[in-house]
Structure formats: structure tokens, C-alpha cells
Design a protein around this motif. Structure first.
Motif, PDB file in Angstrom:
ATOM      1  N   LYS A   1     -10.791   8.491  11.057  1.00 50.39           N
ATOM      2  CA  LYS A   1      -9.463   9.112  11.019  1.00 50.39           C
ATOM      3  C   LYS A   1      -8.327   8.099  10.858  1.00 50.39           C
ATOM      4  CE  LYS A   1     -10.820  13.372  11.544  1.00 50.39           C
ATOM      5  NZ  LYS A   1     -12.230  13.127  11.183  1.00 50.39           N
ATOM      6  N   VAL A   2      -8.620   6.820  10.787  1.00 53.14           N
ATOM      7  CA  VAL A   2      -7.567   5.817  10.598  1.00 53.14           C
ATOM      8  C   VAL A   2      -6.876   6.061   9.255  1.00 53.14           C
ATOM      9  CG1 VAL A   2      -7.110   3.368  10.211  1.00 53.14           C
ATOM     10  CG2 VAL A   2      -8.639   4.086  12.053  1.00 53.14           C
ATOM     11  N   PRO A   3      -5.547   6.139   9.222  1.00 54.30           N
ATOM     12  CA  PRO A   3      -4.842   6.408   7.961  1.00 54.30           C
ATOM     13  C   PRO A   3      -4.759   5.174   7.075  1.00 54.30           C
ATOM     14  CG  PRO A   3      -3.261   6.165   9.749  1.00 54.30           C
ATOM     15  CD  PRO A   3      -4.623   6.109  10.379  1.00 54.30           C
ATOM     16  N   LEU A   4      -5.023   5.378   5.791  1.00 52.74           N
ATOM     17  CA  LEU A   4      -4.907   4.316   4.797  1.00 52.74           C
ATOM     18  C   LEU A   4      -3.994   4.812   3.687  1.00 52.74           C
ATOM     19  CD1 LEU A   4      -8.633   3.097   4.500  1.00 52.74           C
ATOM     20  CD2 LEU A   4      -6.769   2.036   5.812  1.00 52.74           C
ATOM     21  N   GLY A   5      -2.696   4.536   3.846  1.00 51.70           N
ATOM     22  CA  GLY A   5      -1.713   4.945   2.858  1.00 51.70           C
ATOM     23  C   GLY A   5      -1.491   3.867   1.816  1.00 51.70           C
ATOM     24  N   ALA A   6      -0.688   4.188   0.807  1.00 53.14           N
ATOM     25  CA  ALA A   6      -0.451   3.258  -0.297  1.00 53.14           C
ATOM     26  C   ALA A   6       0.155   1.950   0.188  1.00 53.14           C
ATOM     27  CB  ALA A   6       0.450   3.916  -1.336  1.00 53.14           C
ATOM     28  N   GLY A   7       1.104   2.017   1.120  1.00 51.21           N
ATOM     29  CA  GLY A   7       1.727   0.801   1.630  1.00 51.21           C
ATOM     30  C   GLY A   7       0.743  -0.103   2.329  1.00 51.21           C
ATOM     31  N   THR A   8      -0.189   0.487   3.081  1.00 54.24           N
ATOM     32  CA  THR A   8      -1.228  -0.306   3.742  1.00 54.24           C
ATOM     33  C   THR A   8      -2.167  -0.921   2.716  1.00 54.24           C
ATOM     34  OG1 THR A   8      -1.137   1.077   5.730  1.00 54.24           O
ATOM     35  CG2 THR A   8      -3.151  -0.195   5.373  1.00 54.24           C
ATOM     36  N   LEU A   9      -2.571  -0.132   1.733  1.00 52.26           N
ATOM     37  CA  LEU A   9      -3.498  -0.624   0.712  1.00 52.26           C
ATOM     38  C   LEU A   9      -2.902  -1.793  -0.064  1.00 52.26           C
ATOM     39  CD1 LEU A   9      -4.730   2.846  -0.567  1.00 52.26           C
ATOM     40  CD2 LEU A   9      -6.066   1.214   0.782  1.00 52.26           C
ATOM     41  N   ASP A  10      -1.584  -1.773  -0.273  1.00 53.54           N
ATOM     42  CA  ASP A  10      -0.926  -2.873  -0.986  1.00 53.54           C
ATOM     43  C   ASP A  10      -1.090  -4.206  -0.259  1.00 53.54           C
ATOM     44  OD1 ASP A  10      -0.038  -1.413  -3.138  1.00 53.54           O
ATOM     45  OD2 ASP A  10       1.908  -0.940  -2.250  1.00 53.54           O
ATOM     46  N   ARG A  11      -1.309  -4.148   1.034  1.00 55.46           N
ATOM     47  CA  ARG A  11      -1.412  -5.359   1.840  1.00 55.46           C
ATOM     48  C   ARG A  11      -2.863  -5.764   2.091  1.00 55.46           C
ATOM     49  NH1 ARG A  11       2.337  -4.045   6.884  1.00 55.46           N
ATOM     50  NH2 ARG A  11       2.024  -6.296   7.303  1.00 55.46           N
ATOM     51  N   LEU A  12      -3.789  -5.115   1.377  1.00 57.15           N
ATOM     52  CA  LEU A  12      -5.216  -5.416   1.535  1.00 57.15           C
ATOM     53  C   LEU A  12      -5.803  -5.744   0.158  1.00 57.15           C
ATOM     54  CD1 LEU A  12      -6.167  -2.493   3.974  1.00 57.15           C
ATOM     55  CD2 LEU A  12      -5.587  -4.864   4.562  1.00 57.15           C
TER      56      LEU A  12
END
Length: 319
Positions: free
Chosen positions: A52-63
Motif C-alpha cells: 500500500k505504499v504510494p509511489l507517485g510521479a514525484g517520488t518516481l522522479d527521485r528514484l
């Protein structure tokens, strides 16, 4: 070598063994991960496991190293799948693990309320059986499933499994057509409004989409001519919570059982919590999916998805 991070391992339960993938890798796992900690914990990961941990676009940009997300659930609404696709990140989910556990939970709830088991348990604890002076206590309604009508919204694998158990009990089964449309597809697939009018029990087994949000609200409860028992083991947003509370308190339905709320866990002021003392209402903490057998199946599928991705033959892709 891949670096694999499982960000919310506690959702699997301490009794479940997750077999590590048979590929060269470093492994790290966290019981729970708050949104503020996601990037730090996933920074160098090439593969993430999340429930259930959220992975939004902003988070993905930092990975930037992330190549694959294995979702330890069927629903992927916590992951921005479109953003993953745009970044070349593959996403998989797990499937068909709940076709026994959820239907069994549905019938546990159904039988408990149709036979007034919470009410009778409360009466026995209060001494009413002893005070009654005879061999049986008949202070609460008891209704058979045999001969009653079960309406099912959702004709997928879980809905079909619920229907199979219902027929074994001798129930008549109706599948609801899409809301606002005429149904097609056979004698047991009838218009949505007809299911509302004819059901003694109504069970929801459909995904939450813009079209199904608040599928049941005040107008729908008002059309439930047989005062059915309403069961939701699917997604919380399918029902207008306050409308269900008013329907139960107003006698439009004979009982309700809910295993999912729109926000989980529900806040202290959630309207369902004001029903906690009623014996015609059951709220379970999203455990319909959670038999030991089903959770082990989830763990096994997650490992299989990672191994298949590493071998260049990904399975269960949603991207």
C-alpha cells in the motif's frame, strides 16, 4: 546485482515466509514506510516491493535506478502506473489469490447476520437464556440462506466463487448489470435496479472506479424492497458511508457487513464506528483477503514476478 527493497513487509504478517528471489541481489525490508521515508529507503533500489505504499510521479522522479515494482496486491491504485510506463519502469501485481478466502469471509459475515449470531452471543452473555426458562431462546430473527436471493455486483472470479457457494446453499443468484444500463447475458444477469429490488442479500465484488464510486447511496437503498443484508468486502468507496448508516438506522436494510473503508484504518469519527454497538452491523478490519493460505500465495507470486522479470519474461504486468 539488483537491490530489492520491500517497503511494507508488515502487511504480509509475521507468519508468512517470503522466499527470496533466486537471482543475485541485495535485500532490505521495512515493516512500514511513511511517505516521508520512501525516497530515502528506496533510493538505490532497482526493484521495489510494495503493498500500500504510494509511489507517485514525484517520488518516481527521485528514484532513477528503479526498473521494476512488484505490487503485493491485485489493486495498483497506490502506484502511478502511467508515470511508471513513461519512465520505463515495469509494474506487476498478484492475481487470483483471494478466490477462496474472500468468498469464505463473505459467507461468514452472511451467516452471522442472517442467523443473528452477534445478537444471540450478546443475549447469552447477559443471561437471557437462563432467564428464559426453556430449552431455546427465540428473541432474535433467524433466516435460512436456502431459498433466498443473493444479488452480486461484479462477475469476476471472486463474484463467481461467491455464486458457487450460494448455489450450494440453495440460494437463487442474480448478477447485476451495469448501473443505469439494461443487462444482457443470460437469465441470471439482470438490470441493476432489479437486483436491488429482488435481493435478500446484496454482495459487492467490483473494482472502485469513477463509475462505481458510491454505487450504493440513498436512492439505491430506498429501492431495496426486501430490506436485504448488504455486504461489502471489495472497496470502501463503493458505498456512501452515511447513506448506509441512515439506511440501517432507518430500517431500509436488515443488516450490513463491511470489510473495507475508504480510508484505512478509519478515523475515530468515521460514521461506521457509531454503529459498533449494533448487533446487525459487522465491521471487520480488511481481513477478507488475509487467510494464511492466501497471504502465502501473495508472497509466492511476488517472488515469481521478480524472477520472471529478471529472466526477461515478465508476468502479471499492468504497465
Amino acid at each position: 546485482m539488483d537491490r530489492i527493497a520491500f517497503l511494507d513487509h508488515d502487511t504480509m504478517g509475521a507468519d508468512i515466509a517470503l522466499r527470496r528471489p533466486a537471482i543475485p541481489h541485495d535485500w532490505v525490508q521495512h515493516g512500514r514506510t511513511a511517505p516521508a521515508d520512501i525516497v530515502e529507503r528506496a533510493r538505490d533500489a532497482t526493484i521495489l516491493i510494495v503493498n500500500k505504499v504510494p509511489l507517485g510521479a514525484g517520488t518516481l522522479d527521485r528514484l532513477p535506478d528503479l526498473r521494476f515494482v512488484a505490487v503485493a496486491a491485485t489493486g495498483t491504485d497506490n502506484v502511478d502506473v502511467a508515470a511508471c510506463r513513461a519512465r520505463g519502469i515495469a509494474v506487476s501485481n498478484v492475481r487470483a489469490y483471494a478466490v477462496h478466502t474472500v468468498p469464505e469471509h463473505v459467507f461468514a459475515l452472511m451467516l452471522a447476520l442472517r442467523r443473528s449470531l452477534p445478537a444471540y452471543r450478546q443475549s447469552v452473555a447477559a443471561g437471557a437464556w437462563q432467564d428464559g426458562g426453556q430449552f431455546t431462546l427465540l428473541t432474535h430473527p433467524i433466516r435460512d440462506l436456502h431459498g433466498s436471493t443473493l444479488g452480486i455486483v461484479g462477475r469476476g472470479a471472486i463474484g463467481q466463487a461467491v455464486a458457487g457457494i450460494a448455489r450450494a446453499f440453495g440460494m437463487r443468484v442474480l448478477f447485476a448489470g451495469r448501473k443505469g444500463e439494461e443487462a444482457a447475458g443470460g437469465p441470471d444477469h439482470v438490470p441493476f435496479d432489479a437486483v436491488l429490488a429482488e435481493s435478500d442479500v446484496l454482495s459487492l465484488h467490483c473494482p472502485l472506479t469513477p463509475a462505481t464510486r458510491h454505487l450504493l447511496g440513498e436512492p439505491e437503498f430506498a429501492r431495496m424492497a426486501r430490506r436485504p443484508l448488504v455486504i461489502n468486502t471489495s472497496r470502501g468507496g463503493l458505498i456512501d458511508d452515511m447513506a448506509l448508516v441512515r439506511a440501517l438506522e432507518g430500517g431500509l436494510i436488515s443488516g450490513a457487513a463491511v470489510d473495507a473503508t475508504a480510508v484505512e484504518p478509519p478515523p475515530p469519527d468515521h460514521p461506521f464506528l457509531r454503529l459498533a454497538g449494533r448487533t446487525d452491523f459487522l465491521l471487520t478490519p480488511h481481513i477478507g483477503w488475509a487467510s494464511a493460505e492466501a497471504r502465502q500465495a501473495v508472497a509466492d507470486q511476488v517472488t515469481a514476478c521478480i524472477e520472471a522479470f529478471a529472466a526477461g519474461r515478465p508476468i502479471n504486468l499492468v504497465t
